[in-house]
Motif scaffolding. Structure first.
Motif, mmCIF file in Angstrom:
data_model
loop_
_atom_site.group_PDB
_atom_site.id
_atom_site.type_symbol
_atom_site.label_atom_id
_atom_site.label_comp_id
_atom_site.label_asym_id
_atom_site.label_seq_id
_atom_site.Cartn_x
_atom_site.Cartn_y
_atom_site.Cartn_z
ATOM 1 N N LEU A 144 1.416 -1.229 -0.208
ATOM 2 C CA LEU A 144 0.223 0.029 -0.095
ATOM 3 C C LEU A 144 0.813 1.206 0.158
ATOM 4 O O LEU A 144 0.954 2.609 -0.917
ATOM 5 C CB LEU A 144 -0.748 0.661 1.484
ATOM 6 C CG LEU A 144 -1.951 -1.418 1.234
ATOM 7 C CD1 LEU A 144 -2.922 -1.175 2.524
ATOM 8 C CD2 LEU A 144 -3.010 -0.375 0.336
ATOM 9 N N GLN A 145 2.029 1.254 0.728
ATOM 10 C CA GLN A 145 3.232 2.789 0.966
ATOM 11 C C GLN A 145 3.757 2.242 -0.240
ATOM 12 O O GLN A 145 3.363 3.634 -1.280
ATOM 13 C CB GLN A 145 3.910 2.137 1.236
ATOM 14 C CG GLN A 145 2.752 2.345 2.806
ATOM 15 C CD GLN A 145 4.302 2.486 4.714
ATOM 16 O OE1 GLN A 145 4.839 1.079 4.610
ATOM 17 N NE2 GLN A 145 3.827 3.052 5.368
ATOM 18 N N SER A 146 4.056 1.274 -1.020
ATOM 19 C CA SER A 146 4.423 1.354 -2.617
ATOM 20 C C SER A 146 3.657 2.417 -3.770
ATOM 21 O O SER A 146 4.028 2.726 -4.561
ATOM 22 C CB SER A 146 5.064 0.739 -2.823
ATOM 23 O OG SER A 146 6.351 0.011 -1.808
ATOM 24 N N ALA A 147 2.424 1.627 -3.256
ATOM 25 C CA ALA A 147 1.083 2.276 -4.335
ATOM 26 C C ALA A 147 0.527 3.901 -4.142
ATOM 27 O O ALA A 147 0.191 4.548 -4.610
ATOM 28 C CB ALA A 147 0.320 1.793 -4.607
ATOM 29 N N GLY A 148 1.412 4.060 -3.206
ATOM 30 C CA GLY A 148 1.187 5.597 -2.542
ATOM 31 C C GLY A 148 -0.194 6.272 -1.921
ATOM 32 O O GLY A 148 -0.045 7.075 -1.584
ATOM 33 N N ARG A 149 -0.365 4.990 -1.488
ATOM 34 C CA ARG A 149 -1.291 5.108 0.489
ATOM 35 C C ARG A 149 -0.711 5.884 0.850
ATOM 36 O O ARG A 149 0.423 4.573 1.743
ATOM 37 C CB ARG A 149 -1.939 4.149 -0.456
ATOM 38 C CG ARG A 149 -2.794 3.334 -1.256
ATOM 39 C CD ARG A 149 -3.683 3.506 -2.107
ATOM 40 N NE ARG A 149 -4.757 4.738 -1.195
ATOM 41 C CZ ARG A 149 -6.125 3.306 -1.797
ATOM 42 N NH1 ARG A 149 -6.396 2.897 -2.359
ATOM 43 N NH2 ARG A 149 -7.177 3.778 -0.735
ATOM 44 N N GLU A 150 -1.314 6.698 1.569
ATOM 45 C CA GLU A 150 -1.239 7.056 2.745
ATOM 46 C C GLU A 150 -2.385 6.280 4.217
ATOM 47 O O GLU A 150 -2.875 5.911 4.264
ATOM 48 C CB GLU A 150 -1.844 8.210 3.086
ATOM 49 C CG GLU A 150 -0.910 8.676 4.154
ATOM 50 C CD GLU A 150 -1.439 10.277 4.780
ATOM 51 O OE1 GLU A 150 -2.271 10.892 6.139
ATOM 52 O OE2 GLU A 150 -1.309 11.317 3.525
ATOM 53 N N VAL A 151 -0.987 5.169 5.385
ATOM 54 C CA VAL A 151 -1.491 3.836 5.690
ATOM 55 C C VAL A 151 -1.288 4.649 7.120
ATOM 56 O O VAL A 151 -0.096 4.589 7.335
ATOM 57 C CB VAL A 151 -1.127 2.749 5.105
ATOM 58 C CG1 VAL A 151 -2.052 1.531 6.386
ATOM 59 C CG2 VAL A 151 -1.303 2.771 3.581
ATOM 60 N N THR A 152 -1.928 4.410 7.869
ATOM 61 C CA THR A 152 -2.143 4.057 9.201
ATOM 62 C C THR A 152 -2.153 3.080 9.737
ATOM 63 O O THR A 152 -2.647 2.076 9.487
ATOM 64 C CB THR A 152 -2.750 5.123 10.863
ATOM 65 O OG1 THR A 152 -3.207 6.709 9.368
ATOM 66 C CG2 THR A 152 -3.024 5.132 11.755
ATOM 67 N N PHE A 153 -1.265 2.314 10.355
ATOM 68 C CA PHE A 153 -0.844 1.366 10.798
ATOM 69 C C PHE A 153 -0.616 1.051 12.509
ATOM 70 O O PHE A 153 -0.701 2.120 13.454
ATOM 71 C CB PHE A 153 0.516 0.668 10.617
ATOM 72 C CG PHE A 153 0.770 -0.648 11.715
ATOM 73 C CD1 PHE A 153 0.198 -1.703 10.731
ATOM 74 C CD2 PHE A 153 1.406 -1.042 12.338
ATOM 75 C CE1 PHE A 153 0.333 -3.879 11.256
ATOM 76 C CE2 PHE A 153 1.337 -2.101 13.236
ATOM 77 C CZ PHE A 153 0.773 -3.427 12.546
ATOM 78 N N ARG A 154 -2.008 0.494 12.466
ATOM 79 C CA ARG A 154 -2.597 -0.208 13.962
ATOM 80 C C ARG A 154 -2.653 -0.854 14.699
ATOM 81 O O ARG A 154 -2.356 -1.615 14.499
ATOM 82 C CB ARG A 154 -3.863 0.512 13.772
ATOM 83 C CG ARG A 154 -4.832 0.061 15.481
ATOM 84 C CD ARG A 154 -5.050 1.204 16.343
ATOM 85 N NE ARG A 154 -5.848 0.884 17.353
ATOM 86 C CZ ARG A 154 -7.043 1.135 17.834
ATOM 87 N NH1 ARG A 154 -7.569 1.743 16.475
ATOM 88 N NH2 ARG A 154 -7.654 1.330 18.624
ATOM 89 N N ASP A 155 -1.416 -0.751 15.730
ATOM 90 C CA ASP A 155 -1.350 -2.400 16.360
ATOM 91 C C ASP A 155 -1.879 -2.670 16.844
ATOM 92 O O ASP A 155 -2.307 -1.537 18.754
ATOM 93 C CB ASP A 155 0.725 -2.235 17.241
ATOM 94 C CG ASP A 155 0.481 -2.952 17.600
ATOM 95 O OD1 ASP A 155 0.389 -4.221 17.601
ATOM 96 O OD2 ASP A 155 2.373 -2.987 18.272
ATOM 97 N N ILE A 156 -2.966 -3.873 16.994
ATOM 98 C CA ILE A 156 -3.793 -3.852 17.886
ATOM 99 C C ILE A 156 -3.808 -4.201 19.449
ATOM 100 O O ILE A 156 -4.160 -5.075 19.782
ATOM 101 C CB ILE A 156 -4.970 -5.169 17.343
ATOM 102 C CG1 ILE A 156 -4.195 -6.128 16.739
ATOM 103 C CG2 ILE A 156 -5.607 -4.314 16.265
ATOM 104 C CD1 ILE A 156 -5.158 -7.245 16.651
ATOM 105 N N ARG A 157 -2.361 -5.154 19.561
ATOM 106 C CA ARG A 157 -2.107 -5.018 20.399
ATOM 107 C C ARG A 157 -1.943 -4.209 21.901
ATOM 108 O O ARG A 157 -1.364 -4.187 22.733
ATOM 109 C CB ARG A 157 -0.344 -6.711 20.782
ATOM 110 C CG ARG A 157 -0.822 -7.609 20.331
ATOM 111 C CD ARG A 157 0.244 -8.295 20.412
ATOM 112 N NE ARG A 157 0.105 -9.897 19.855
ATOM 113 C CZ ARG A 157 1.155 -10.496 19.561
ATOM 114 N NH1 ARG A 157 2.811 -9.920 19.201
ATOM 115 N NH2 ARG A 157 0.743 -11.615 19.063
ATOM 116 N N ALA A 158 -0.839 -3.216 20.783
ATOM 117 C CA ALA A 158 -0.052 -2.199 21.988
ATOM 118 C C ALA A 158 -1.249 -0.807 21.837
ATOM 119 O O ALA A 158 -1.336 -0.899 22.676
ATOM 120 C CB ALA A 158 0.707 -1.707 20.755
ATOM 121 N N GLU A 159 -1.981 -1.054 21.030
ATOM 122 C CA GLU A 159 -3.124 -0.329 20.572
ATOM 123 C C GLU A 159 -4.485 -0.644 20.693
ATOM 124 O O GLU A 159 -5.269 -1.055 19.875
ATOM 125 C CB GLU A 159 -2.859 1.071 19.918
ATOM 126 C CG GLU A 159 -4.152 2.304 20.503
ATOM 127 C CD GLU A 159 -4.254 3.340 19.479
ATOM 128 O OE1 GLU A 159 -4.435 3.847 19.001
ATOM 129 O OE2 GLU A 159 -2.361 3.368 18.820
#
Length: 107
Positions: free
Chosen positions: A19-34
């Motif tokens: 997704l990042q390589s395709a230029g999409r703006e992505v927020t990763f949400r770690d479901i363990r940490a948050e």
């Protein structure tokens, strides 16, 4: 766009990188940490039903009979990593997993 997952999940890593390589703006949400809120779990279960739970995982197989027979919402609330990953929210559109159809829709 939000990608819900865990940082050690290979599928989540592949999806995030693509997704990042395709230029999409992505927020990763770690479901363990948050951890997911009750409302987020309800949204995911509303979108995907029982498919939101990875019944092939070792986490699911370690559940007690009581928890295995519970609703998907209760299973994810008890152990968030049992959720099938990644779950991707793109605005109002939700995607589960990282198969060809999800990739075609997002890349």
């Amino acid at each position: 766009m939000i990608l819900y997952g865990i940082p050690t999940c290979d599928t989540c890593k592949k999806a995030l990188k693509a997704l990042q390589s395709a230029g999409r703006e992505v927020t990763f949400r770690d479901i363990r940490a948050e951890p997911l809120s009750d409302a987020e779990i309800a949204d995911i279960v509303t979108q995907f039903g029982d498919r939101a739970v990875n019944k092939q995982s070792t986490t699911y197989r370690s559940f007690s009979d009581f928890l295995r027979e519970s609703e998907a919402e209760a299973q994810i609330k008890a152990q968030p990593t049992v959720m099938k990953r990644p779950v991707i929210r793109d605005g109002d559109t939700w995607h589960l997993g990282w198969d060809g159809a999800v990739q075609d829709a997002l890349l």
